[in-house]
Design an enzyme around this catalytic site. Structure first.
Site, PDB file in Angstrom:
ATOM      1  N   GLU A  83       0.796  -1.241   0.000  1.00  0.00           N
ATOM      2  CA  GLU A  83       0.000   0.000   0.000  1.00  0.00           C
ATOM      3  C   GLU A  83       0.827   1.289   0.000  1.00  0.00           C
ATOM      4  O   GLU A  83       0.526   2.230   0.736  1.00  0.00           O
ATOM      5  CB  GLU A  83      -0.965  -0.001   1.201  1.00  0.00           C
ATOM      6  CG  GLU A  83      -1.928  -1.174   1.179  1.00  0.00           C
ATOM      7  CD  GLU A  83      -2.959  -1.141   2.294  1.00  0.00           C
ATOM      8  OE1 GLU A  83      -2.882  -0.270   3.173  1.00  0.00           O
ATOM      9  OE2 GLU A  83      -3.864  -2.001   2.285  1.00  0.00           O
TER      10      GLU A  83
ATOM     11  N   GLU B  98      -6.271 -10.536  -1.429  1.00  0.00           N
ATOM     12  CA  GLU B  98      -7.101 -10.286  -0.231  1.00  0.00           C
ATOM     13  C   GLU B  98      -8.580 -10.220  -0.609  1.00  0.00           C
ATOM     14  O   GLU B  98      -9.334  -9.379  -0.110  1.00  0.00           O
ATOM     15  CB  GLU B  98      -6.672  -8.982   0.463  1.00  0.00           C
ATOM     16  CG  GLU B  98      -5.204  -8.954   0.822  1.00  0.00           C
ATOM     17  CD  GLU B  98      -4.774  -7.730   1.620  1.00  0.00           C
ATOM     18  OE1 GLU B  98      -5.645  -6.984   2.111  1.00  0.00           O
ATOM     19  OE2 GLU B  98      -3.556  -7.524   1.748  1.00  0.00           O
TER      20      GLU B  98
ATOM     21  N   ASP C 267     -12.333 -10.153  -1.075  1.00  0.00           N
ATOM     22  CA  ASP C 267     -13.631 -10.244  -0.396  1.00  0.00           C
ATOM     23  C   ASP C 267     -14.584  -9.334  -1.162  1.00  0.00           C
ATOM     24  O   ASP C 267     -14.155  -8.339  -1.748  1.00  0.00           O
ATOM     25  CB  ASP C 267     -13.573  -9.925   1.114  1.00  0.00           C
ATOM     26  CG  ASP C 267     -12.815  -8.660   1.479  1.00  0.00           C
ATOM     27  OD1 ASP C 267     -12.654  -7.766   0.614  1.00  0.00           O
ATOM     28  OD2 ASP C 267     -12.395  -8.540   2.647  1.00  0.00           O
TER      29      ASP C 267
ATOM     30  N   ASN D  94       2.123  -5.150  -3.204  1.00  0.00           N
ATOM     31  CA  ASN D  94       0.703  -5.428  -2.953  1.00  0.00           C
ATOM     32  C   ASN D  94      -0.052  -4.134  -2.666  1.00  0.00           C
ATOM     33  O   ASN D  94       0.436  -3.281  -1.908  1.00  0.00           O
ATOM     34  CB  ASN D  94       0.620  -6.360  -1.727  1.00  0.00           C
ATOM     35  CG  ASN D  94      -0.739  -6.952  -1.486  1.00  0.00           C
ATOM     36  OD1 ASN D  94      -1.329  -7.569  -2.379  1.00  0.00           O
ATOM     37  ND2 ASN D  94      -1.254  -6.805  -0.268  1.00  0.00           N
TER      38      ASN D  94
HETATM   39  C1  XIL Z   1      -6.458  -6.117   8.204  1.00  0.00           C
HETATM   40  C2  XIL Z   1      -6.823  -7.289   9.099  1.00  0.00           C
HETATM   41  O1  XIL Z   1      -7.751  -8.107   8.413  1.00  0.00           O
HETATM   42  C3  XIL Z   1      -7.408  -6.786  10.390  1.00  0.00           C
HETATM   43  O2  XIL Z   1      -7.565  -7.877  11.307  1.00  0.00           O
HETATM   44  C4  XIL Z   1      -6.501  -5.731  11.014  1.00  0.00           C
HETATM   45  O3  XIL Z   1      -7.142  -5.183  12.157  1.00  0.00           O
HETATM   46  C5  XIL Z   1      -6.189  -4.628  10.041  1.00  0.00           C
HETATM   47  O4  XIL Z   1      -5.611  -5.203   8.873  1.00  0.00           O
HETATM   48  N1  XIL Z   1      -5.055  -4.473   3.570  1.00  0.00           N
HETATM   49  C6  XIL Z   1      -4.070  -5.327   4.034  1.00  0.00           C
HETATM   50  C7  XIL Z   1      -4.341  -6.206   5.206  1.00  0.00           C
HETATM   51  O5  XIL Z   1      -3.021  -5.439   3.405  1.00  0.00           O
HETATM   52  O6  XIL Z   1      -3.192  -6.442   5.972  1.00  0.00           O
HETATM   53  C8  XIL Z   1      -5.451  -5.640   6.069  1.00  0.00           C
HETATM   54  O7  XIL Z   1      -5.752  -6.605   7.083  1.00  0.00           O
HETATM   55  C9  XIL Z   1      -6.654  -5.296   5.243  1.00  0.00           C
HETATM   56  C10 XIL Z   1      -6.322  -4.243   4.223  1.00  0.00           C
END
Ligand code: XIL
Length: 297
Positions: free
Chosen positions: A127, A232, A234, A169
């Protein structure tokens, strides 16, 4: 095939999930994990705050729990994430300049060395690009150490674990837009100058469906000579099942899209509280979205 991992393997791909060490005593959770998934990401346990809570003092207890759960059950591991502007330990948040740069590169070296030979890939940097139309880097304490912080991190990771695939990422880089083009230009520059980079992760936190140019975006990164993974996934919204099918089909249509990871197992495990964006309901039952993915693989 009758499982996500098995179906993905038919085309040489993996299907993964983010998991939490604290849930490994939940038998419903572990049964789904062991049955369905062939790749594992630690949802939080390998982040900077978890692995180096005090400067120079490393704690791999929970990261190793996630790693061993995966490796002992024949799964691979995606390391997540070596450097990120979020979930930094307090001591790092208070550093800047060359002191922070040294601490950050030492962090990369130490963690990648601990996991050397055990992880398939690392999210080396997470990020780092800004949202919106600038196409540039996000402001952060790491960015303020100099624009070369990302390549320094990739070089340190390569030296520490030459066998791991090294990935960049990010989110909101799923379609072709200013942010994803900023990442694209960085990857192109790294490839032209020999900075080690092997893969790009598209987080793909979506609502209803991926952007219409999702497959084209995956393809343009692949054409730079890097693998692409959906890291990731969803999807919230009423069109969720169709959206999951569209993501799966787009990845399968690009040879270098090598796998898909969902960000949690059951809806009740999701960080998107109340959005029910995953493939299993809170009781561990397969949702329509699950069947949609399995049929698309
Ligand atoms: C999130 C986790 O799912 C949570 O449990 C935590 O509180 C915050 O981070 N992008 C990412 C992940 O790269 O690491 C993040 O994960 C979600 C957004």
């Amino acid at each position: 095939a009758t499982t996500l991992g098995g179906a993905a393997a038919q085309t040489g791909r993996y299907f993964g999930a983010a998991i939490a060490a604290g849930k490994l005593g939940d038998s419903t959770y572990v049964n789904i994990l062991n049955r369905e998934f062939s790749m594992v990401t630690a949802e939080n346990e390998m982040k900077w705050d978890a692995t180096e809570p005090n400067r120079g003092q490393f704690n791999y207890t929970n990261g190793d729990r996630v790693l061993n759960q995966a490796l002992n059950n024949g799964k691979r591991v995606r390391g997540h994430a070596l450097l990120w502007h979020q979930q930094q330990p307090g001591w790092a948040q208070g550093l800047s300049g060359s002191t922070l740069r040294s601490a950050a590169i030492n962090h990369v070296t130490q963690v990648a060395t601990h996991y050397r030979g055990k992880v398939y890939a690392w999210d080396v940097v997470n990020e780092a690009f800004a949202d919106g139309s600038s196409g540039g880097r996000r402001d952060s304490n790491l960015q303020r150490t100099g624009n070369d912080w990302i390549e320094a991190a990739f070089r340190a990771a390569r030296a520490a674990d030459p066998g791991a695939k090294l990935c960049y990422n990010d989110y909101n880089t799923d379609g072709i837009n200013a942010k994803s083009t900023g990442v694209y230009n960085m990857v192109r520059d790294f490839k032209s100058r020999g900075v080690p980079i092997d893969c790009v992760g598209l987080q793909s936190h979506l609502t209803n469906s991926p952007p219409g140019d999702y497959q084209a975006n995956i393809q343009r990164f692949a054409d730079l000579g890097v693998d692409v993974q959906i890291t990731e996934l969803d999807i919230a919204g009423s069109n969720q099942a169709n959206g999951f099918a569209a993501v799966t089909k787009a990845c399968l249509a690009v040879a270098r899209c090598t796998g898909i990871t969902v960000w949690g197992i059951r809806d009740s495990d999701s960080w998107r509280t109340g959005e029910n964006p995953l493939l299993f309901d809170g009781s561990g039952n397969k949702k329509a979205a699950y069947t949609s993915v399995l049929n698309a693989l």
